[in-house]
Design a protein around this motif. Sequence first.
Motif, PDB file in Angstrom:
ATOM      1  N   VAL A   1       4.580   5.617   1.880  1.00 11.84           N
ATOM      2  CA  VAL A   1       3.198   5.357   2.277  1.00 11.84           C
ATOM      3  C   VAL A   1       2.811   3.916   1.963  1.00 11.84           C
ATOM      4  O   VAL A   1       2.179   3.230   2.774  1.00 11.84           O
ATOM      5  N   ALA A   2       3.210   3.432   0.787  1.00  8.88           N
ATOM      6  CA  ALA A   2       2.896   2.049   0.424  1.00  8.88           C
ATOM      7  C   ALA A   2       3.580   1.072   1.366  1.00  8.88           C
ATOM      8  O   ALA A   2       2.990   0.059   1.763  1.00  8.88           O
TER       9      ALA A   2
ATOM     10  N   ALA B   1       4.513   1.671   4.523  1.00 13.61           N
ATOM     11  CA  ALA B   1       3.926   1.773   5.853  1.00 13.61           C
ATOM     12  C   ALA B   1       2.534   1.167   5.920  1.00 13.61           C
ATOM     13  O   ALA B   1       2.118   0.644   6.965  1.00 13.61           O
ATOM     14  N   ARG B   2       1.813   1.199   4.810  1.00 12.29           N
ATOM     15  CA  ARG B   2       0.433   0.707   4.805  1.00 12.29           C
ATOM     16  C   ARG B   2       0.358  -0.803   5.003  1.00 12.29           C
ATOM     17  O   ARG B   2      -0.440  -1.304   5.791  1.00 12.29           O
ATOM     18  N   ASP B   3       1.202  -1.533   4.331  1.00 10.94           N
ATOM     19  CA  ASP B   3       1.116  -2.994   4.358  1.00 10.94           C
ATOM     20  C   ASP B   3       2.288  -3.664   5.052  1.00 10.94           C
ATOM     21  O   ASP B   3       2.327  -4.882   5.161  1.00 10.94           O
TER      22      ASP B   3
ATOM     23  N   TYR C   1       7.228  -6.713   2.137  1.00 13.54           N
ATOM     24  CA  TYR C   1       5.991  -7.449   2.003  1.00 13.54           C
ATOM     25  C   TYR C   1       6.269  -8.942   2.111  1.00 13.54           C
ATOM     26  O   TYR C   1       7.272  -9.446   1.622  1.00 13.54           O
TER      27      TYR C   1
END
Length: 250
Positions: free
Chosen positions: A56-57, A59-61, A65
């Motif tokens: 989830v982390a 896919a969110r950002d 990163y």
Amino acid sequence: MVAAVRRNVQVLLLVLSGAGLLHISLLTDVCLRFVKEGLRPALVLSGAALVLLGLVAAARDGFPYGRRPPAGGRDGDGGHGHGHARGPGIAWLLFFPALSLLFFTPPALGAYTAARETGAPAEEPVRHFAPLPAESPVRLTLTEFRLRARQDRSRSLEDRTVALMGFVTPARDGGWFLSRLLISCCAADSRAVKIRVRGAVPPAADSWVRVTGRWHPGEAPEEVAVDAEMVRPVPEPANPYRDSAPPPTS
């Protein structure tokens, strides 16, 4: 950029830790070397939750990163291109236990632990023992053999051949014990059940064996012994902390 690297590390740690828990509890029986069987569902749920949080982390950002700047041209550092958030450097060490769950199979506790437990295990008094089956040898757990040897006033073990299974624990006097480690919750609360084996050369420490023999009465109150007639190697059981009788011979 530094902040992006740290966030990548956080996601990888979550996913690796979760995958490791799923590997030892869902895909293999390795978790039984740490905890009792009843805690397996909790480990599966914990592993799934960690993997889900990591995905989830990511896919969110976007992952990795830092491959594209967030909306507004800022990367969380005020637009200066470098982050000021600091995390403990020691957190990198979490990679080692996470990877070990996936690629390293630690052994269960064994002879080293059992040899250092000198006191006799606590025993509940047994008022009645069921008759032993007519089969020969009688397959018993170490706990049942010990209880019958110490508490059975009818001496049901006398003149009966028994089969026991456990791992080898060397004794300080050159002899050896057939041992099992039992747990209430996890390996940290393990307690040893040991049966002195007489009349057989000690196999290698920690090796699992099946011992066929007869009860040796007359030992000290805290020690129970068996006169071995045959000792042969057996595979380590999937759950080494469950005191089980040896399987029937084919």
